[in-house]
Design an enzyme around this catalytic site. Structure first.
Site, PDB file in Angstrom:
ATOM      1  N   ASP A 288       2.818   0.282  -5.211  1.00 26.88           N
ATOM      2  CA  ASP A 288       2.192   0.941  -4.060  1.00 26.88           C
ATOM      3  C   ASP A 288       3.123   2.040  -3.541  1.00 26.88           C
ATOM      4  OD1 ASP A 288       0.316   1.335  -2.077  1.00 26.88           O
ATOM      5  OD2 ASP A 288       1.212  -0.132  -0.725  1.00 26.88           O
TER       6      ASP A 288
ATOM      7  N   GLU B 258       3.297   7.733  -4.194  1.00 26.40           N
ATOM      8  CA  GLU B 258       2.911   9.170  -4.259  1.00 26.40           C
ATOM      9  C   GLU B 258       4.130  10.072  -4.413  1.00 26.40           C
ATOM     10  OE1 GLU B 258       1.874   6.952  -1.915  1.00 26.40           O
ATOM     11  OE2 GLU B 258       0.052   6.559  -3.077  1.00 26.40           O
TER      12      GLU B 258
ATOM     13  N   ASP C 266      -6.355   2.864   0.930  1.00 26.02           N
ATOM     14  CA  ASP C 266      -6.676   2.228   2.206  1.00 26.02           C
ATOM     15  C   ASP C 266      -8.038   2.642   2.773  1.00 26.02           C
ATOM     16  OD1 ASP C 266      -4.262   1.057   1.845  1.00 26.02           O
ATOM     17  OD2 ASP C 266      -3.185   2.328   3.274  1.00 26.02           O
TER      18      ASP C 266
END
Ligand code: GLC
Length: 768
Positions: A387, A390, A470
């Protein structure tokens, strides 16, 4: 760009002119690569390390100089480039794509060496644009513009852009024919799809090069086969990955994990995996467990395994900068970290604060990172969830020029070895997933790795499942996520899903039911929710909801033979399991406009209910002769739109003429799932065939096929079976005239003909 010189090399041709060079090659059959660069200050084409492309095997082609232009041809394709630099691609004497490009302009006024390159394409009014991976908005992206810059973003609004992943791959649809464009540039780029200028598509990259792959169709299947031959086919998951997953940010002790598993079993809800979010770690230090709240991870994993459940741990890239913490100490001393432009390790804030960031673009960093997973695997962890990759970074402790920071991430000027962050930002998640995947392969040979990633770039399918980040418990997101998943499917991604029930916000009972019904068709099915929202385990909504959710989860387990076969197909050919209608009906302009229904595989039409309190919905049938299979109604549906019933207990499903649907029995987890008593639902309105893939559920892909074939004649049907046998199988034939006779034990009702053939049958005839 103008060209006056042609040089022909064995597998490439080079055009040069006053300012630019263009290299032309054919990396695979049906794909042309056009790589352009400014000439000034550069010596031709330096070797390129592509993070996305893994499958190029350059082919020979013919190069010719014509008056005013250059022509390159191979087989039925031809690429024509004028001396002024515009190009046109032909397939069987039809023009299919045309454009021009300029590479390596200086960005005016920029202090550092910043470039901009621009690709222009003609955008005739009848063209529609699909793909681009994980993007918000409609399936057809004409009239919109998007940025490729992996970003941790919340909440997701209809125009939120960019999102977590960048897949710079576009499908161009024109009158039923489809071709692809892939721009292999991980730097920040923007695509304008006839938004600013209704006749033009532009793609601007903040880099000196344009590395474009034009991919011929004319079907989506052919384009995706070629694109995934180039960037890699989706990794084949183990069977358990296709079971149901439960997760929550906030499961903060081993006790709580045990009680979630116990809750699933007490309510007879199927479950294969539980995810451990950041709360399992000791002070958010990756590769550690909190010694108080998770005192014996191995015992926990073993107890879960007794219930048929595997554990997956989250691993974020941010490493807590704390001297004495081994992962940090090693990374620091071996110089594995991303640095500021002044050369010191960049210090930022993620969950751990302060945090540093490994530079996954370097192979030695990837293998070191991979090694860090050893203790997790020794503690019985079955898969890894990557997670915040990015990468997400909330603030900085290093001195950073904030004008260099675009979104919640590292500054453009940060250093990955000799590269600037801007150049490799979009492959950070891809290279982290690569490190994880390769580690799992190495540390646990013989088992297929399971990696789930939030960020990605073209090629992420080789390593990782991806989910849409999300979302929220909004009905609007149920629908928006479906469109997004179909877009991802059209972009080479197969093992995909979104948080079932919604991550942010409070789910309602009805939303959870409808989301689980649709989630039963997501290749990756995970109920996940955020800390602070109401609990999202099915039983917290009461008995009636638990029963409805159980129905949807059981449907999921009945679909496993189909899902597993479709993942295998994806692995072999790049064909995604979830397919928008345009996949099989590209010539039907209505089918090509729909994203509120889809097919799972070639012939199962899924028409989910996407609105609260709706007990009906409109369904579009692209041809006549479909039959309903979620509940048998004895009807044969004609082509066009029909309104169908959809009580809260069901999700409308239809089988195409010639369609074959294999269904297993329900199971509590994949450890006890088997295909012995397979039910084959058949719509024998036309000829049809289905090849079911079966293997041990993990390990090498050495499976076998069970094939079922329908041969339709005006007065009779022949069914043929070959390959793996299923002794207890049953055939359910739908849409037949009444009074059919069959040479096997059978039972006819108003809705269907049920046949129980001998266990060694290979052929059956049905007459009417
Ligand atoms: C991010 C992830 C989410 C996770 C949370 C805590 O928001 O997208 O899935 O639960 O971080 O780790």
């Amino acid at each position: 760009m103008t060209f006056d010189t042609l040089q022909v090399h064995p597998h490439a041709a080079l055009l040069t002119g006053g300012q630019a060079a263009l290299e032309i090659s054919q990396p695979l059959g049906g794909i042309w690569r056009l790589r352009s660069r400014p000439l000034s200050g550069m010596n031709g084409f330096p070797p390129k390390h592509s993070f996305a492309v893994v499958g190029a095997q350059p082919l020979p082609f013919t190069s010719e100089r014509l008056p005013g232009s250059f022509q390159f041809s191979a087989g039925a394709t031809r690429l024509q480039i004028t001396e002024q630099g515009s190009w046109q691609l032909w397939q069987e004497d039809r023009p299919v794509l045309s454009g021009s490009g300029s590479s390596g302009e200086w960005l005016p006024g920029s202090a550092t060496r910043v470039y901009r390159s621009r690709l222009n394409l003609d955008a005739p009014a009848a063209e529609r644009y699909f793909g681009l991976g994980e993007k918000t908005g409609p399936l057809n992206r004409r009239g919109l513009r998007y940025t490729f810059w992996n970003t941790d973003t919340l909440p997701h609004l209809p125009d939120t852009d960019p999102m977590y992943q960048s897949i710079p791959f576009l499908l161009v649809w024109s009158q039923g024919r489809v071709h692809g464009l892939f721009l292999d540039e991980p730097a920040r780029s923007q695509i304008d799809l006839a938004c600013s200028d209704p006749e033009r598509l532009t793609w601007e990259v903040e880099g000196p090069e344009l590395d474009l792959y034009a991919i011929l169709g004319p079907t989506p299947q052919e384009v995706l086969e070629r694109y995934t031959a180039l960037t890699g086919r989706p990794a084949m998951p183990a069977l358990w990955v296709l079971g149901a997953h439960q997760s929550r940010w906030g499961y903060s002790s081993a006790e709580e994990i045990r009680s979630v598993i116990e809750g699933y079993r007490r309510h007879a809800l199927p479950l294969d995996a539980v995810h451990l979010d950041i709360d399992y770690m000791n002070a958010y230090k990756v590769f550690t467990f909190d010694p108080q709240r998770f005192p014996d991870p191995l015992a926990l994993a073993e107890q879960a395994a007794e219930q048929g459940v595997r554990l997956i741990t989250i691993i974020d890239p941010g490493v807590k900068a704390e001297p004495g913490y081994t992962t940090y100490d090693q990374a620091l001393s071996a110089e594995y970290l991303v640095r500021t432009d002044r050369g010191e390790p960049l210090l930022g804030e993620v969950w751990p604060d302060p945090a540093v960031f490994p530079d996954f673009t370097r192979p030695e960093v990837r293998s070191w990172w991979g090694e860090q997973h050893r203790p997790l695997l020794e503690a019985g962890i079955a898969g890894i969830w990557n997670d915040m990759n990015e990468p997400s970074c909330a603030s900085f402790h290093s001195a950073v020029d904030l004008s260099e920071v675009v979104g919640r991430t590292l500054p453009d000027s940060a250093r990955h070895g000799t590269r600037r962050h801007l150049e490799v930002h979009n492959v950070y998640g891809l290279t982290m997933s690569q490190a994880t995947f390769e580690a799992l392969e190495r540390l646990r040979p013989g088992q297929r790795p399971f990696v789930l990633s939030r960020a990605g770039f073209a090629g992420i399918q080789r390593y990782s499942a991806v989910w849409g980040g999300d979302n929220s418990s909004y009905w609007e997101h149920l629908e928006a996520n479906l469109t997004m998943l179909l877009s991802m499917s059209l972009s080479g991604l197969s093992l995909i899903g979104c948080d079932v029930g919604g991550f942010g916000g409070h789910s309602s009972a009805e939303l959870l039911v409808r989301w689980t019904q649709l989630g039963a068709f997501y290749p990756l099915m995970r109920n996940h929710s955020a800390r602070g929202t109401r609990p999202q385990e099915p039983w917290t909504f009461g008995q009636a909801t638990t029963d409805l959710v159980r129905g949807a989860l059981e449907l999921r387990y009945r679909l496993l033979p189909l899902l597993y076969t479709l993942m295998w197909r994806a692995n072999q050919t790049g064909t995604p399991p979830m397919r928008p209608l345009l996949w099989h009906y590209p010539e039907d302009p209505i089918a090509a406009s729909l994203s509120d229904s889809f097919t799972l595989g070639p012939s199962l039409l899924v028409a989910p209910v996407l609105r609260p309190e709706h007990r009906h919905r409109a369904v579009y049938f692209p041809s006549s002769g479909w039959v309903r299979v979620d509940q048998l109604d004895g009807q044969v549906y004609p082509a066009g739109f029909r309104v169908v019933e959809a009580e809260l207990s069901t999700i409308p499903l239809f089988l195409a003429p010639g369609g074959i649907l294999p269904l297993a029995e329900v199971a509590q987890h994949t450890g006890t799932a088997h295909w012995d008593k397979l039910t084959w639902m058949l719509n024998p309105a036309t000829d049809g065939r289905f090849d079911l893939y079966e293997d041990a559920g993990d390990g090498p892909l050495e499976g076998e096929l069970a094939s079922l074939r329908i041969e339709r004649h005006p007065d009779r049907i022949r069914l043929q079976r070959s390959g793996v046998a299923h002794p207890g199988e049953q055939l359910v034939l739908l849409g037949l005239p009444h009074g059919a006779s069959v040479s096997a034990s059978s039972n006819e009702t108003e809705e269907a003909l049920y046949i129980e053939p001998d266990s060694d049958w290979s052929e059956l005839e049905i007459r009417f």
